[in-house]
Design an enzyme around this catalytic site. Structure first.
Site, PDB file in Angstrom:
ATOM      1  N   TYR A 158       0.817  -1.210   0.000  1.00 47.69           N
ATOM      2  CA  TYR A 158       0.000   0.000   0.000  1.00 47.69           C
ATOM      3  C   TYR A 158       0.857   1.269   0.000  1.00 47.69           C
ATOM      4  O   TYR A 158       0.632   2.169  -0.824  1.00 47.69           O
ATOM      5  CB  TYR A 158      -0.968  -0.004   1.177  1.00 47.69           C
ATOM      6  CG  TYR A 158      -2.257  -0.753   0.921  1.00 47.69           C
ATOM      7  CD1 TYR A 158      -2.301  -1.829   0.023  1.00 47.69           C
ATOM      8  CD2 TYR A 158      -3.442  -0.420   1.567  1.00 47.69           C
ATOM      9  CE1 TYR A 158      -3.468  -2.522  -0.210  1.00 47.69           C
ATOM     10  CE2 TYR A 158      -4.625  -1.109   1.336  1.00 47.69           C
ATOM     11  CZ  TYR A 158      -4.630  -2.156   0.446  1.00 47.69           C
ATOM     12  OH  TYR A 158      -5.793  -2.848   0.210  1.00 47.69           O
ATOM     13  N   GLU A 165       1.817   6.432  -7.097  1.00 49.55           N
ATOM     14  CA  GLU A 165       0.739   7.265  -7.624  1.00 49.55           C
ATOM     15  C   GLU A 165       1.054   8.748  -7.459  1.00 49.55           C
ATOM     16  O   GLU A 165       0.874   9.543  -8.389  1.00 49.55           O
ATOM     17  CB  GLU A 165      -0.566   6.922  -6.900  1.00 49.55           C
ATOM     18  CG  GLU A 165      -1.094   5.528  -7.207  1.00 49.55           C
ATOM     19  CD  GLU A 165      -2.235   5.122  -6.288  1.00 49.55           C
ATOM     20  OE1 GLU A 165      -2.993   6.017  -5.867  1.00 49.55           O
ATOM     21  OE2 GLU A 165      -2.361   3.920  -5.972  1.00 49.55           O
TER      22      GLU A 165
END
Length: 235
Positions: A158, A165
């Site tokens: 994660y 991103e």
């Protein structure tokens, strides 16, 4: 006092029927195969001696197909095929679709960022495990190894994915601002202004409150499932 009305109110919500289960199984298997193929493409790309600057061209069509297909998951929740929070599901899907279709696909700078490799590694491993988990869980108990991977590897994957991103968003900013990409400036007939540059900055800022919430939710789920309920079939 227990009444028929109370019993009716407390009755569990029925899950999907046989056709619904078959559909969900097929969807999850196809997603599992798609993300597995994407991982294969990444490995072959680097095994052939190519570098990360050309990685986007090798994977873009596969990534766009299977990431955009995740939009169906919001519909699954709305139709009651899957028990989940529609808001959380929608935000998770939307953030990735924006990265793929609104950042990587429309700027030449984001695909050259190291963020692309980071998010691809995190996304592919996460989704391969997640979709396999969902597919198996529709008809039978999920093997503990897959359960463990699903609720443990996120500790690393994660943060790596979110970092990738954000790096892609950051790499896209200069191009988006200079070319006024998807923006509308005054004066115009609609008397409306919109800056895609600031919109992207707002999305980047939203990671600060949203990511910890999602991360802690997964930590909580791990404690619940790995901590004593892993032997039960998960819904």
């Amino acid at each position: 006092m227990v009444t028929k009305e109370n019993i009716k109110r407390k009755a569990p919500t029925p899950g999907p029927g046989p056709l619904g289960k078959l559909y969900l199984f097929t969807y999850n298997i196809l997603q599992f195969l798609g993300w597995s193929y994407l991982l294969y493409q990444i490995v072959i790309h680097f095994a052939s001696g190519k570098d990360s600057t050309s990685l986007w061209e090798a994977v873009k069509f596969t990534l766009m197909i299977f990431q955009n297909a995740a939009i169906l998951e919001v519909l699954h929740v709305l139709l009651g095929l899957v028990k989940s929070n529609v808001l959380i599901t929608g935000m998770q899907v939307a953030s990735r679709v924006i990265v793929v279709c609104g950042v990587l696909s429309v700027t030449p700078t984001a695909p050259r960022s190291i963020g692309l490799l980071l998010l691809l590694i995190a996304w592919t491993i996460t989704e391969i495990i997640r979709y396999l988990f969902y597919a198996i869980n529709i008809y039978t108990k999920v093997p503990f190894f897959i359960v463990w991977c699903r609720y443990t590897l996120f500790y690393v994957l994660y943060p790596v994915g979110v970092t990738g991103e954000l790096l892609c968003f950051y790499a896209a900013q200069k191009f988006v601002k200079q070319h006024h990409l998807w923006s509308m400036e005054l004066p115009n007939v609609a008397n409306f202004t919109f800056s895609y540059h600031y919109f992207q900055l707002a999305i980047m800022a939203s990671y600060l409150p949203l990511f910890p919430r999602l991360y802690l939710h997964m930590v909580s789920q791990r404690k619940k499932i790995i901590g004593g309920e892993s032997g039960k079939k998960m819904n």
